[in-house]
Design a protein around this motif. Sequence first.
Motif, PDB file in Angstrom:
ATOM      1  N   MET A 175      37.970 -12.763  21.816  1.00 50.63           N
ATOM      2  CA  MET A 175      37.622 -12.774  20.416  1.00 50.63           C
ATOM      3  C   MET A 175      36.419 -11.860  20.221  1.00 50.63           C
ATOM      4  N   LYS A 176      36.443 -11.101  19.144  1.00 50.47           N
ATOM      5  CA  LYS A 176      35.369 -10.158  18.852  1.00 50.47           C
ATOM      6  C   LYS A 176      34.841 -10.415  17.450  1.00 50.47           C
ATOM      7  N   LEU A 177      33.518 -10.482  17.339  1.00 48.81           N
ATOM      8  CA  LEU A 177      32.890 -10.615  16.029  1.00 48.81           C
ATOM      9  C   LEU A 177      33.203  -9.356  15.230  1.00 48.81           C
ATOM     10  N   ASN A 178      33.742  -9.541  14.028  1.00 50.00           N
ATOM     11  CA  ASN A 178      34.186  -8.418  13.205  1.00 50.00           C
ATOM     12  C   ASN A 178      33.140  -7.953  12.215  1.00 50.00           C
ATOM     13  N   HIS A 179      32.515  -8.886  11.500  1.00 46.83           N
ATOM     14  CA  HIS A 179      31.513  -8.456  10.527  1.00 46.83           C
ATOM     15  C   HIS A 179      30.475  -9.544  10.290  1.00 46.83           C
ATOM     16  N   VAL A 180      29.356  -9.074   9.775  1.00 43.72           N
ATOM     17  CA  VAL A 180      28.249  -9.944   9.399  1.00 43.72           C
ATOM     18  C   VAL A 180      27.808  -9.497   8.016  1.00 43.72           C
ATOM     19  N   ASN A 181      27.548 -10.446   7.147  1.00 40.79           N
ATOM     20  CA  ASN A 181      27.051 -10.133   5.818  1.00 40.79           C
ATOM     21  C   ASN A 181      25.605 -10.590   5.702  1.00 40.79           C
ATOM     22  N   LEU A 182      24.749  -9.697   5.218  1.00 40.94           N
ATOM     23  CA  LEU A 182      23.364 -10.049   4.924  1.00 40.94           C
ATOM     24  C   LEU A 182      23.151  -9.963   3.424  1.00 40.94           C
ATOM     25  N   THR A 183      22.488 -10.957   2.882  1.00 37.59           N
ATOM     26  CA  THR A 183      22.067 -10.924   1.491  1.00 37.59           C
ATOM     27  C   THR A 183      20.682 -10.298   1.467  1.00 37.59           C
ATOM     28  N   VAL A 184      20.501  -9.283   0.623  1.00 34.18           N
ATOM     29  CA  VAL A 184      19.247  -8.533   0.585  1.00 34.18           C
ATOM     30  C   VAL A 184      18.817  -8.311  -0.861  1.00 34.18           C
ATOM     31  N   THR A 185      17.536  -8.044  -1.043  1.00 32.98           N
ATOM     32  CA  THR A 185      17.028  -7.794  -2.393  1.00 32.98           C
ATOM     33  C   THR A 185      17.192  -6.344  -2.823  1.00 32.98           C
ATOM     34  N   ASP A 186      17.377  -5.433  -1.867  1.00 36.33           N
ATOM     35  CA  ASP A 186      17.508  -4.014  -2.189  1.00 36.33           C
ATOM     36  C   ASP A 186      18.544  -3.394  -1.249  1.00 36.33           C
ATOM     37  N   VAL A 187      19.773  -3.289  -1.717  1.00 36.41           N
ATOM     38  CA  VAL A 187      20.866  -2.787  -0.880  1.00 36.41           C
ATOM     39  C   VAL A 187      20.625  -1.347  -0.429  1.00 36.41           C
ATOM     40  N   PRO A 188      20.332  -0.389  -1.319  1.00 40.46           N
ATOM     41  CA  PRO A 188      20.136   0.990  -0.856  1.00 40.46           C
ATOM     42  C   PRO A 188      18.993   1.145   0.157  1.00 40.46           C
ATOM     43  N   ALA A 189      17.873   0.461  -0.069  1.00 37.87           N
ATOM     44  CA  ALA A 189      16.737   0.576   0.860  1.00 37.87           C
ATOM     45  C   ALA A 189      17.076  -0.030   2.216  1.00 37.87           C
TER      46      ALA A 189
END
Length: 111
Positions: free
Chosen positions: A1-15
């Motif tokens: 099994m391989k970890l496919n993705h991780v989501n981070l919640t951030v205050t500034d996506v472009p930065a």
Amino acid sequence: MKLNHVNLTVTDVPAAAHFLEKYFGLRNQGGNQGFTALFDDDGLVLTLMKAGEVSYPKTFHIGFAQESEERVNEIYRRMREDGFEANPPQRSHAWTFYVRAPGGFMVEVMS
């Protein structure tokens, strides 16, 4: 099994995306102010989603392993020159330092 993705919640996506591209070589496959997807060389997808506030637990972080202590030192030096605050690398479980990334999450750089 391989970890496919991780989501981070951030205050500034472009930065946050720019930081991860510049220092860790992630590739941005497009996005906008509210969402973007970044890819590494091993197929991991790191998505960033915008939030007004971010509150991660104190010990939460993502880590980027480097091939050598010299590489850790170089990244530390570049980040400091660019104005990021971080304590110098030290011997712990690895040669390591932590830095708060734009967007509100902690990053560990280690070898």
